[in-house]
Design a protein around this motif. Structure first.
Motif, PDB file in Angstrom:
ATOM      1  N   THR A 169       0.831  -1.207   0.000  1.00 38.86           N
ATOM      2  CA  THR A 169       0.000   0.000   0.000  1.00 38.86           C
ATOM      3  C   THR A 169       0.862   1.253   0.000  1.00 38.86           C
ATOM      4  O   THR A 169       0.547   2.245  -0.672  1.00 38.86           O
ATOM      5  N   VAL A 170       1.969   1.212   0.744  1.00 38.77           N
ATOM      6  CA  VAL A 170       2.890   2.361   0.767  1.00 38.77           C
ATOM      7  C   VAL A 170       3.421   2.634  -0.636  1.00 38.77           C
ATOM      8  O   VAL A 170       3.436   3.778  -1.108  1.00 38.77           O
ATOM      9  N   GLU A 219       0.481   4.006  -2.871  1.00 36.32           N
ATOM     10  CA  GLU A 219      -0.258   5.218  -2.543  1.00 36.32           C
ATOM     11  C   GLU A 219       0.564   6.322  -1.896  1.00 36.32           C
ATOM     12  O   GLU A 219       0.180   7.496  -1.969  1.00 36.32           O
ATOM     13  N   GLN A 220       1.675   5.976  -1.242  1.00 36.35           N
ATOM     14  CA  GLN A 220       2.350   6.955  -0.405  1.00 36.35           C
ATOM     15  C   GLN A 220       3.609   7.562  -1.021  1.00 36.35           C
ATOM     16  O   GLN A 220       4.165   8.510  -0.454  1.00 36.35           O
ATOM     17  N   TYR A 261       3.556  11.365  -1.501  1.00 37.95           N
ATOM     18  CA  TYR A 261       3.666  12.091  -0.235  1.00 37.95           C
ATOM     19  C   TYR A 261       5.118  12.105   0.263  1.00 37.95           C
ATOM     20  O   TYR A 261       5.606  13.124   0.763  1.00 37.95           O
ATOM     21  N   ILE A 272       4.163  13.564   3.943  1.00 37.30           N
ATOM     22  CA  ILE A 272       3.859  12.217   4.394  1.00 37.30           C
ATOM     23  C   ILE A 272       3.053  12.216   5.687  1.00 37.30           C
ATOM     24  O   ILE A 272       2.288  11.271   5.941  1.00 37.30           O
ATOM     25  N   GLY A 278      -0.283  12.188   4.562  1.00 37.59           N
ATOM     26  CA  GLY A 278      -0.544  10.920   3.896  1.00 37.59           C
ATOM     27  C   GLY A 278      -0.919   9.837   4.896  1.00 37.59           C
ATOM     28  O   GLY A 278      -1.838   9.033   4.660  1.00 37.59           O
ATOM     29  N   ILE A 279      -0.230   9.788   6.037  1.00 37.53           N
ATOM     30  CA  ILE A 279      -0.578   8.834   7.086  1.00 37.53           C
ATOM     31  C   ILE A 279      -1.940   9.161   7.671  1.00 37.53           C
ATOM     32  O   ILE A 279      -2.770   8.281   7.921  1.00 37.53           O
ATOM     33  N   TYR A 338      -5.306   7.799   6.286  1.00 37.67           N
ATOM     34  CA  TYR A 338      -5.735   6.438   6.542  1.00 37.67           C
ATOM     35  C   TYR A 338      -6.686   6.329   7.734  1.00 37.67           C
ATOM     36  O   TYR A 338      -7.291   5.280   7.945  1.00 37.67           O
ATOM     37  N   THR A 389       3.591   2.737   6.641  1.00 36.52           N
ATOM     38  CA  THR A 389       3.979   4.069   6.181  1.00 36.52           C
ATOM     39  C   THR A 389       4.885   4.746   7.197  1.00 36.52           C
ATOM     40  O   THR A 389       5.863   5.417   6.834  1.00 36.52           O
TER      41      THR A 389
END
Length: 278
Positions: free
Chosen positions: A63-64, A67-68, A71, A227, A230-231, A234, A248
């Motif tokens: 997922t990181v 999607e991350q 960020y 970031i 970004g965290i 969630y 993340t």
């Protein structure tokens, strides 16, 4: 072995054991972050929880990567920009306070100390009002400037303490050779202040990398978020992807941890500079 020698050995072993125990307690949150990042979503609510990722999964890290990464890239740009702006502003200011001794230098030092006591949320509200008029909301340059305000006062004090220890004879020799204040600073003072530059750069990067208050106030909802936001995306009322959150967090912690390990020798020298007089 004498009785005193045995007693010394026991005391040393006890101190070592205590140090290991305290270190383990302090590092346990880091281990738990790693453990949760490898835990399957269906196992996150087990009671008692697994102390080890028995059925480990890399879904959070996938997922990181999916999607991350944008960020993380934005945070890297903001961090490097904050470092560059902080050093560019604070190094000449520290040189001026340490060696040029301008009128009102003591008052300026007091103001820098007082500036570090201002709560970040108050500064964020001030920046929001200013950026709203200038059209800088949801912009990376605006966030770089805001993050630099946290680092510059501390950086000026670090540079001032470090540069105060540079012998005046070197600067006098440069002036004798015809070098002006700016040439002296650029050719002599700044190269000799490497430890201070590394220290300031590290702290400025860490402050900008971990910033949430300025980011959530000034760029929340923009096209380029750091970031920390970004965290935060969630976490919701009906959805809390803890394995992705922790994965993340692990990935986001790696750059700061690596930089800190590599620069710790320079940081120790930079922070303690000026603490001892010859």
């Amino acid at each position: 072995m004498s009785r005193n020698g045995k007693r010394t050995g026991v005391n040393r072993a006890g101190k070592t054991a205590l140090g290991v125990l305290l270190t383990g307690l302090m590092l346990f949150p880091v281990y738990w972050m790693l453990n949760v990042s490898l835990t399957r979503p269906q196992d996150l609510r087990k009671s008692p929880p697994d102390l080890f990722p028995v059925h480990g999964t890399l879904a959070g890290y996938r997922t990181v990567l999916d999607e991350q990464l944008p960020y993380l890239g934005t945070s890297l740009v903001i961090g490097l920009g904050t470092v560059a702006l902080t050093v560019a502003l604070s190094a000449p200011a520290g040189y001026a306070l340490a060696k040029l001794r301008p009128r009102g230098g003591g008052i300026l030092t007091f103001v820098l100390l007082a500036a570090q006591m201002i709560p970040g949320i108050i500064m964020a509200m001030g920046f929001y009002a200013i950026y709203l008029q200038l059209g800088l909301l949801q912009s990376v340059p605006g966030l770089i400037v805001a993050d630099s305000t946290l680092a510059v006062p501390f950086a000026v004090l670090i540079f001032t303490a470090f540069m105060s220890g540079i012998p005046d004879e070197l600067l006098q020799a440069a002036r004798t050779d015809g070098a002006g204040p700016w040439r002296t600073f650029r050719s002599i003072v700044l190269p000799m202040s490497r430890n201070a530059v590394v220290t300031v750069s590290l702290f400025a990067f860490l402050w900008s990398w971990s910033d949430f208050v300025f980011a959530s106030t000034l760029v929340n909802g923009g096209a380029r978020e750091p970031i920390t936001l970004g965290i935060y995306h969630y976490i919701g009322n009906n959805n809390q992807e803890w394995n992705a959150i922790m994965a993340t967090a692990v990935v986001a912690s790696l750059p700061a941890a690596v930089i800190l390990v590599l620069a710790q020798r320079y940081v120790a020298a930079g922070v303690t500079a000026g603490a001892v007089k010859d």
